[in-house]
Enzyme design. Sequence first.
Site, mmCIF file in Angstrom:
data_model
loop_
_atom_site.group_PDB
_atom_site.id
_atom_site.type_symbol
_atom_site.label_atom_id
_atom_site.label_comp_id
_atom_site.label_asym_id
_atom_site.label_seq_id
_atom_site.Cartn_x
_atom_site.Cartn_y
_atom_site.Cartn_z
ATOM 1 N N ARG A 1 35.931 30.815 25.034
ATOM 2 C CA ARG A 1 35.673 31.991 24.201
ATOM 3 C C ARG A 1 36.766 33.015 24.462
ATOM 4 O O ARG A 1 36.926 33.502 25.575
ATOM 5 C CB ARG A 1 34.308 32.586 24.523
ATOM 6 C CG ARG A 1 34.047 33.916 23.806
ATOM 7 C CD ARG A 1 32.825 34.615 24.375
ATOM 8 N NE ARG A 1 32.768 35.994 23.926
ATOM 9 C CZ ARG A 1 32.725 37.053 24.731
ATOM 10 N NH1 ARG A 1 32.744 36.894 26.034
ATOM 11 N NH2 ARG A 1 32.662 38.271 24.237
ATOM 12 N N HIS B 1 36.655 42.811 20.704
ATOM 13 C CA HIS B 1 36.313 43.062 22.103
ATOM 14 C C HIS B 1 36.982 44.378 22.527
ATOM 15 O O HIS B 1 37.798 44.409 23.432
ATOM 16 C CB HIS B 1 36.761 41.896 22.980
ATOM 17 C CG HIS B 1 36.079 41.837 24.310
ATOM 18 N ND1 HIS B 1 35.490 40.696 24.812
ATOM 19 C CD2 HIS B 1 35.885 42.780 25.274
ATOM 20 C CE1 HIS B 1 34.980 40.927 25.995
ATOM 21 N NE2 HIS B 1 35.207 42.196 26.304
ATOM 22 N N GLU C 1 29.435 43.197 22.948
ATOM 23 C CA GLU C 1 28.719 44.276 23.629
ATOM 24 C C GLU C 1 28.824 45.627 22.915
ATOM 25 O O GLU C 1 29.335 46.605 23.470
ATOM 26 C CB GLU C 1 29.228 44.412 25.065
ATOM 27 C CG GLU C 1 29.033 43.174 25.914
ATOM 28 C CD GLU C 1 29.468 43.382 27.363
ATOM 29 O OE1 GLU C 1 30.096 44.406 27.667
ATOM 30 O OE2 GLU C 1 29.175 42.505 28.195
ATOM 31 N N ASN D 1 25.708 38.283 27.367
ATOM 32 C CA ASN D 1 26.478 38.603 28.570
ATOM 33 C C ASN D 1 25.503 39.154 29.600
ATOM 34 O O ASN D 1 24.852 40.174 29.359
ATOM 35 C CB ASN D 1 27.558 39.630 28.274
ATOM 36 C CG ASN D 1 28.623 39.104 27.329
ATOM 37 O OD1 ASN D 1 28.645 37.918 27.001
ATOM 38 N ND2 ASN D 1 29.513 39.982 26.891
ATOM 39 N N TYR E 1 24.933 40.205 33.718
ATOM 40 C CA TYR E 1 25.483 40.461 35.048
ATOM 41 C C TYR E 1 24.413 40.820 36.065
ATOM 42 O O TYR E 1 24.487 40.418 37.218
ATOM 43 C CB TYR E 1 26.542 41.566 34.970
ATOM 44 C CG TYR E 1 27.776 41.108 34.236
ATOM 45 C CD1 TYR E 1 28.765 40.399 34.902
ATOM 46 C CD2 TYR E 1 27.940 41.339 32.875
ATOM 47 C CE1 TYR E 1 29.904 39.945 34.237
ATOM 48 C CE2 TYR E 1 29.063 40.881 32.200
ATOM 49 C CZ TYR E 1 30.039 40.185 32.882
ATOM 50 O OH TYR E 1 31.139 39.716 32.224
ATOM 51 N N GLU F 1 29.085 35.515 28.925
ATOM 52 C CA GLU F 1 29.726 36.102 30.105
ATOM 53 C C GLU F 1 28.727 36.104 31.249
ATOM 54 O O GLU F 1 27.567 36.488 31.067
ATOM 55 C CB GLU F 1 30.192 37.542 29.878
ATOM 56 C CG GLU F 1 31.362 37.705 28.944
ATOM 57 C CD GLU F 1 31.826 39.164 28.855
ATOM 58 O OE1 GLU F 1 31.564 39.944 29.801
ATOM 59 O OE2 GLU F 1 32.440 39.523 27.834
#
Length: 485
Positions: free
Chosen positions: A115, A159, A204, A327, A329, A388
């Site tokens: 990606r 992005h 995002e 994504n 985290y 991600e």
Amino acid sequence: MLRRRDFLASAAAAAALPVLPGLAAAQDAPTGVTPLEPAGTPRLPRGFVWGASTSSYQIEGAVTEGGRKPSIWDTFSHTPGRIADGTNGDVACDHYNRYAEDVDLMARLGLQAYRFSIAWPRVMPDGTGPVNPAGLDFYDRLVDKLLARGILPMACLYHWDLPQALQDRGGWHNRDMAGWFADYAVAAVNKLGDRVKPWAMLNEPSVHAIFGHGFGNHAPGLTGWPSYVMAQHNQNLAQGAGIRAIRAIRSDLKLGTVFSLQPIYPSSQDPADIAAAQRFDACWNTINLDPLFHGRYPAPFDGVFAQLVKGGDMEQIRVPVDFLGVNYYGPSWIKHDPAAFLAQAGYGAVPEGTPRTLLGWPILAQGLVEVLARLRDSYGNPPVFVTENGACYEDPAPAAGLVHDPERTEYIRAHLVAASQAIAQGCALNGYFAWSLLDNFEWAEGERRRFGVVNVDFATQKRTPKSSALYLSQLIKAHAAGAQP
């Protein structure tokens, strides 16, 4: 709907992925790499897609080559005091000139998919108007190289590197951005859509709105609640406009978008903190999910967005997607903060003993299960790819051709175990893309903070795999050999 088999078969040139040799060192478990043992080993289904992600401004460099003009991140990173270590993305990983080497490295690791994001200021240097053939030619070469090595390309159209020329016309505060984005999306698809089949619209949008247009510590450096709200709504509009414009010209593509999602917990059981956590959840998570899947803004902010929503807006935003990129985290603990611009919700105390990354981000692999279960239960269980997932740590210098990063290796292992648990619970998770393939220009942190599974010496541009990369390679090979259930 983008399923595992569709993803791997979506490009004719990549319909049959060759068996790739991988790194020779990955045949055995290198020192510091968790071996494939039954306990705590990720077990992913047959057809699960293994990849890595990057973004254009963070790795490409070559900011004045091939007709590219400045983006908001060029402007921001060259403003004194904005970047922690004073660096910028002028060179970054020099991927523009070293893409072939990087693709060969992906192939040696056994990655099945990549990606990447396309730089709008390369494709349309002024944001609108004529397409820049030289800029598109770079992505043309990249895509051909990926397919030649049996790696499926997934393109992300935005992005965060908006052409500065469009920022000068109001950027994401301008409703015309939806149409401008759609024109750019069509230009990219017209060039690459014969070979690139999965396309993500935005990366995002809530993070870009919060940090770039609210806190001001990301490009374009704007601040305040009204700024955040406008940027969020106009990104939602652009996302819908892009999908509709692409579908009007091609029916053979798989279209989606990418959201950063995380569990949000109150920092205490005080009713004020609980309410603040709900507001923060709306700003971070449901501000994207509810409009896309339900055609409405989350309840706490109906009145706020009513000032911006015009006739037909929510119909444009609510558009079927073939997949959703997630994504992930870690979670956040939130407290009521009357001084916080973001709905009077601020970061609160993290429970004692919670592990953290070098950036101070809390680590909770089970939070990924929570996020995916929420998509299953509240948003129709769309096909999902983790686009991600990764961690920043203080890595040692390379030694004997390897960077030893056991903390990152463990982070990845734990989250892949969580991914397998989510699938077992009925979540439609189809693949995992590590963030990031390379150490890169890490936004406001500059080059001092590293997320890559491959080390980059920014002075020499030498690439050195980390033990986390070899661990991923080992897992991919084991699953390809039938180690999966």
